[in-house]
Scaffold this motif. Structure first.
Motif, short mmCIF file in Angstrom:
data_model
loop_
_atom_site.label_atom_id
_atom_site.label_comp_id
_atom_site.label_asym_id
_atom_site.label_seq_id
_atom_site.Cartn_x
_atom_site.Cartn_y
_atom_site.Cartn_z
N LYS A 1 83.96 30.64 38.84
CA LYS A 1 84.66 29.38 39.11
C LYS A 1 83.74 28.21 38.74
O LYS A 1 82.55 28.24 39.03
CB LYS A 1 85.04 29.30 40.58
N VAL A 2 84.34 27.21 38.13
CA VAL A 2 83.57 26.04 37.68
C VAL A 2 84.12 24.79 38.36
O VAL A 2 85.33 24.68 38.61
CB VAL A 2 83.67 25.90 36.14
N ALA A 3 83.22 23.87 38.67
CA ALA A 3 83.66 22.56 39.18
C ALA A 3 83.09 21.47 38.29
O ALA A 3 81.96 21.59 37.81
CB ALA A 3 83.18 22.38 40.61
N ILE A 4 83.89 20.45 38.05
CA ILE A 4 83.44 19.31 37.23
C ILE A 4 83.52 18.06 38.10
O ILE A 4 84.55 17.83 38.75
CB ILE A 4 84.36 19.10 36.00
N ILE A 5 82.49 17.25 38.09
CA ILE A 5 82.54 15.98 38.83
C ILE A 5 82.76 14.87 37.82
O ILE A 5 81.92 14.68 36.92
CB ILE A 5 81.22 15.68 39.57
N GLY A 6 83.86 14.15 37.98
CA GLY A 6 84.18 13.07 37.04
C GLY A 6 85.24 13.54 36.06
O GLY A 6 85.05 14.53 35.37
N SER A 7 86.37 12.83 36.05
CA SER A 7 87.46 13.26 35.16
C SER A 7 87.66 12.28 34.02
O SER A 7 88.76 12.03 33.57
CB SER A 7 88.76 13.40 35.97
N GLY A 8 86.54 11.70 33.57
CA GLY A 8 86.63 10.73 32.47
C GLY A 8 86.62 11.41 31.11
O GLY A 8 87.01 12.57 30.99
N GLY B 1 89.70 30.96 30.26
CA GLY B 1 90.28 31.73 31.37
C GLY B 1 89.50 31.62 32.67
O GLY B 1 89.67 32.44 33.58
N ILE B 2 88.66 30.59 32.79
CA ILE B 2 87.85 30.45 34.02
C ILE B 2 88.44 29.33 34.90
O ILE B 2 88.55 28.18 34.45
CB ILE B 2 86.39 30.12 33.66
N PRO B 3 88.83 29.65 36.14
CA PRO B 3 89.40 28.63 37.03
C PRO B 3 88.43 27.46 37.22
O PRO B 3 87.23 27.68 37.41
CB PRO B 3 89.61 29.38 38.35
N THR B 4 88.98 26.27 37.14
CA THR B 4 88.14 25.07 37.15
C THR B 4 88.76 24.00 38.04
O THR B 4 89.96 23.77 38.00
CB THR B 4 88.00 24.52 35.71
N VAL B 5 87.90 23.36 38.85
CA VAL B 5 88.39 22.26 39.68
C VAL B 5 87.66 20.99 39.25
O VAL B 5 86.47 21.01 38.97
CB VAL B 5 88.19 22.58 41.19
N ILE B 6 88.43 19.88 39.17
CA ILE B 6 87.79 18.59 38.84
C ILE B 6 87.82 17.70 40.07
O ILE B 6 88.86 17.56 40.73
CB ILE B 6 88.54 17.83 37.72
N LEU B 7 86.68 17.08 40.34
CA LEU B 7 86.61 16.14 41.46
C LEU B 7 86.38 14.73 40.92
O LEU B 7 85.60 14.55 39.99
CB LEU B 7 85.45 16.55 42.38
N ASP B 8 87.10 13.77 41.48
CA ASP B 8 86.82 12.37 41.14
C ASP B 8 86.94 11.53 42.40
O ASP B 8 87.28 12.05 43.48
CB ASP B 8 87.75 11.87 40.01
N LEU B 9 86.69 10.23 42.26
CA LEU B 9 86.62 9.37 43.44
C LEU B 9 87.95 9.22 44.14
O LEU B 9 88.02 9.13 45.37
CB LEU B 9 86.12 7.97 43.02
N ASN B 10 89.03 9.19 43.37
CA ASN B 10 90.33 8.99 43.99
C ASN B 10 91.44 9.60 43.13
O ASN B 10 91.21 10.01 41.99
CB ASN B 10 90.60 7.50 44.21
N GLU C 1 93.97 8.26 41.67
CA GLU C 1 94.34 7.55 40.44
C GLU C 1 93.44 8.00 39.28
O GLU C 1 93.92 8.27 38.17
CB GLU C 1 94.20 6.03 40.59
N ALA C 2 92.13 8.07 39.55
CA ALA C 2 91.20 8.50 38.49
C ALA C 2 91.53 9.91 38.05
O ALA C 2 91.53 10.22 36.84
CB ALA C 2 89.76 8.43 39.00
N LEU C 3 91.85 10.77 39.02
CA LEU C 3 92.18 12.16 38.68
C LEU C 3 93.44 12.21 37.81
O LEU C 3 93.51 12.96 36.83
CB LEU C 3 92.39 12.98 39.95
N GLU C 4 94.44 11.44 38.20
CA GLU C 4 95.70 11.45 37.45
C GLU C 4 95.48 10.96 36.02
O GLU C 4 95.99 11.55 35.06
CB GLU C 4 96.75 10.59 38.18
#
Ligand code: NAD
Length: 708
Positions: free
Chosen positions: A300-307, A321-330, A332-335
């Motif tokens: 599993k991979v995590a990314i900080i910042g969805s820019g 094929g590797i599950p990934t989660v992205i984290l951002d401040l809010n 709106e940024a994620l969307e």
């Protein structure tokens, strides 16, 4: 029989099995062994047919190209002689293709009478990627056994095709599916052929079917593939070889192919492309790290910042094929970030790279969050937030408190000190730099930054992860800009300075694109953002304060809000997709040059190359001397895969080896004098470059005493 092949006769069928792991590369020993095996099969009266197969995962990966260096490639029996021997066999030969039949392996299969293959087996002639063409009959036999269009596509682009697809062209006689072992199926097929008294076939008796081709077929092909031809030598020779197959009987065609092969072999392009092939292999070896070190898990991979970067990086992992989660401040940024990712997949789907269903499956692997708690089970976290040390350090402190033990914590910083980022955690051994390039879902380069305390297994994991997501990894030490951006710095500096001295953006970019760069430096600045460069300079004023002219035009453009393409103006002016020279910029250059007392003049094409490309070489020499890069070929890989340096030149240091290091040193010293105080400031050759040049050495022979 020697161990590289197994020979046995089963029910009148001789079975020759190549068993030379990992890929049955056709070095001299295997060729000799195959030669003996076929002679034996021909001499034994009870043998009615011959099956050629592999005991490994693939039929044959091709010639052993390490033999190019020691000339063993041409030792008897060479590949040509071996293929001719198989083809001339009066007993039918059946090639049983599993996994892959590439290059010489494909040519061997082409000289058989019949081919049975697993449906998914890949068959291809990738020699063009080594600056060559297939030299053991591939260009003559493939068009005879399939058709001209298929053969030309495969040989020119070097792209493998599946056996299933090739069966429709007649190249594959039988597709093997189902649970039966391919070897057993091939023996059964051979028996059927013997029972049916199936004829032996030789390409010498076949003509290429040209009846469907338009008269200007080959020229049309050239016109459609102009870009792929530019700078490279061998693609045009590939076309000529296939043209010859259409016009000449086999023997003469083979002679023409051999002549074209020799032509290609002796070019700087072939040397360059082979250099890059070996460079990719070498880059995976990390000095001081046992290659058998077990990697850490990667589920599993995590990314900080969805820019810009975070989104592109995430796409690599979900594509693999590797599950990934992205984290951002809010939210709106994620969307915003998700929207860009969705758009990218829409474009790929429209181009036919993915079906709508595949896109859905891939996107199902992606999730988003604003809660660091959701990162606690990630094996790898990649931070891609704003390029500010304080922000990154804060993120890493948080990661340190929430991530599981052993998780790899990576930063995508372009320039910042990875040691300083690692230092805020209690686990600096888990911290590493993973420098992706924009667009991160497309660019092949991954610079892996090894910080002082990065653990060996974290490094090995990063290198292996790169392979999983289709990237070319290059390991670098910590310094400003690592390998790539550090080399970029003097290259960009001189491009900017020459604007003051009288060159125009279009002139500089034109010279460098003619040299082979994918884009000129001033167009690149406009694409990447003049603001980004200006902000980076603000962070390192001390290092450049002694030169008041340092990127001064770009600083002024920044103050004017001319950030490049995103604002429609930068070094150039943009109207839609059209880029134009801007008189306002030229006036700004004249005016600023006046203010600084810099005389404007005509700058020659040669000087532009010396002041940009030679500085890539000079800086790389310094990087090697400092031990930031392990080998010169690493610097080449970085610039070819991340910065658009022409592959057919093999990278800046391969280019330097070709033109001679003394040439580079002489030019830098000449310019140092000619450019007066400015020359004195920047044009001292790197000590290692000077030393290698004085000793008549090449970069490719150099290794740092620390890593020798
Ligand atoms: P960006 O401005 O496009 O995106 C940054 C994202 O990070 C934004 O979505 C922002 O909301 C988010 N963010 C900021 N602070 C955060 C925090 N504390 N926690 C969570 N999310 C946060 O930036 P980018 O161009 O993607 O660059 C990101 C990093 O990648 C930088 O370090 C940059 O130097 C590096 N990089 C950029 C490029 C490039 O060409 N853009 C290339 C290589 C490396």
């Amino acid at each position: 029989m020697n161990v590289l092949t197994d020979y046995r006769v089963e029910d009148e069928i001789a079975v020759i099995t190549m068993q030379h792991p990992p890929v049955n590369s056709l070095g001299l020993a295997l060729r000799q062994s195959l030669w003996k095996a076929i002679q034996q099969a021909l001499s034994e009266a009870q043998v009615k047919a011959i099956v050629l197969c592999s005991s490994g995962k693939l039929f044959c990966g091709g010639a052993d190209i390490t033999e190019f260096a020691n000339q063993q490639f041409f030792s008897e029996p060479d590949l040509n002689a071996l293929c001719n021997m198989f083809e001339a066999s009066p007993k039918p030969v059946i090639a049983a293709i599993n996994g892959q039949a590439l290059g010489g392996g494909c040519e061997l299969a082409l000289s058989a009478d019949y081919r049975i293959a697993e449906a998914q087996a890949k068959i291809g002639l990738p020699e063009v990627h080594l600056g060559l063409l297939p030299g053991a009959g591939g260009t003559q036999r493939l068009p005879r056994l399939s058709n001209v269009e298929t053969a030309l596509e495969m040989i020119f682009h070097g792209k493998a095709q599946s056996a299933k697809k090739l069966a429709s062209t007649g190249l594959i006689d039988r597709i093997h599916e189902g649970p039966e072992d391919l070897r057993a199926a091939a023996i059964r097929y051979a028996k059927e052929l013997v029972a049916a008294q199936a004829p032996v076939k030789t390409c010498a008796e076949m003509q290429v079917d040209t009846s469907r081709l338009s008269e200007d077929f080959f020229n049309q092909f050239r016109a459609n593939n102009k870009r792929a031809l530019q700078g490279f030598y061998s693609p045009e020779r590939c076309i000529e070889a296939v043209e010859a197959a259409c016009q000449l009987p086999l023997l003469q065609g083979l002679a023409r192919e051999a002549a074209l092969f020799t032509d290609c072999m002796n070019t700087p392009q072939a040397r360059a492309q082979q250099h890059l092939f070996f460079a990719e292999r070498a880059a995976k070896k990390i000095p001081g790290v046992d290659p058998k070190t077990p990697p850490r898990p990667l589920h599993k991979v995590a990314i900080i910042g969805s820019g810009t970067m975070g989104g592109g990086i995430a796409m690599n992992f979900i594509n693999a094929g590797i599950p990934t989660v992205i984290l951002d401040l809010n939210a709106e940024a994620l969307e915003r970030g998700l929207e860009v990712i969705r758009k990218n997949y829409d474009i790929s789907a429209k181009k036919g790279r993915f079906s709508a269903e595949q896109v859905q499956q891939i996107l199902a692997l992606l999730s988003t969050t604003t809660d660091y708690g959701d990162l606690s089970d990630a094996d790898l976290v990649i931070e891609a937030v704003f390029e500010k040390m304080e922000i990154k350090q804060k993120v890493f402190q948080t990661l340190d408190s929430v991530c599981k033990p052993g998780a790899i914590l990576a930063t995508n910083t372009s320039t910042l000190d990875v040691n300083a980022i690692a230092a805020v955690t209690r686990r600096p051994q888990d911290v590493i730099g993973l420098h992706f390039f924009s667009p991160a879902n497309v660019m092949r380069l991954l610079e892996i930054v090894r910080a002082e305390q990065t653990a060996d297994d974290a490094l090995i994991s990063a290198v292996q992860m790169a392979a999983k997501i289709g990237k070319v990894p290059v390991v670098a030490g910590v310094c400003f800009g690592f390998i790539g951006n550090r080399m970029l710095e003097p290259y960009g500096r001189e491009a900017c300075r020459m604007l003051l001295e009288g060159a125009t953006p279009a002139q500089i970019d034109g010279v460098l694109t003619r040299f082979g760069m994918a884009m000129g430096p001033l167009s690149v600045q406009d694409l990447a953002g003049i603001d980004i460069g200006a902000l980076i300079r603000q962070g390192r004023r001390e290092a450049i304060a002694h030169d008041p002219s340092y990127c001064i035009i770009q600083d002024k453009l920044y103050e004017m809000g001319r950030y490049g393409q995103k604002t429609g103006r930068g070094n150039y002016i943009y109207e839609g997709r059209e880029q134009k020279e801007d008189p306002e910029v030229l006036e700004l250059c004249r005016h600023t040059a006046d203010e600084l007392g810099v005389a404007q003049r005509q700058i020659s094409e040669q000087e532009i190359i010396e002041r940009t490309i030679y500085f890539l070489i000079n800086e790389a020499a310094q990087i090697l001397d400092e031990g930031i890069a392990y080998r010169s070929s690493d610097c080449d890989l970085v610039w070819v895969n991340g910065y658009g340096f022409p592959a057919w030149r093999g990278g800046p240091l391969q280019y330097a080896d070709e033109i001679g290091l003394a040439t580079v040193v002489a030019a830098l010293k000449r310019l140092q004098k000619e450019l007066g105080a400015y020359g004195e400031m920047w044009f001292t050759p790197a000590p290692l470059l000077e030393k290698l040049a004085a000793d008549g050495k090449l970069f490719k022979d150099y290794s740092h005493p620390k890593y020798a």
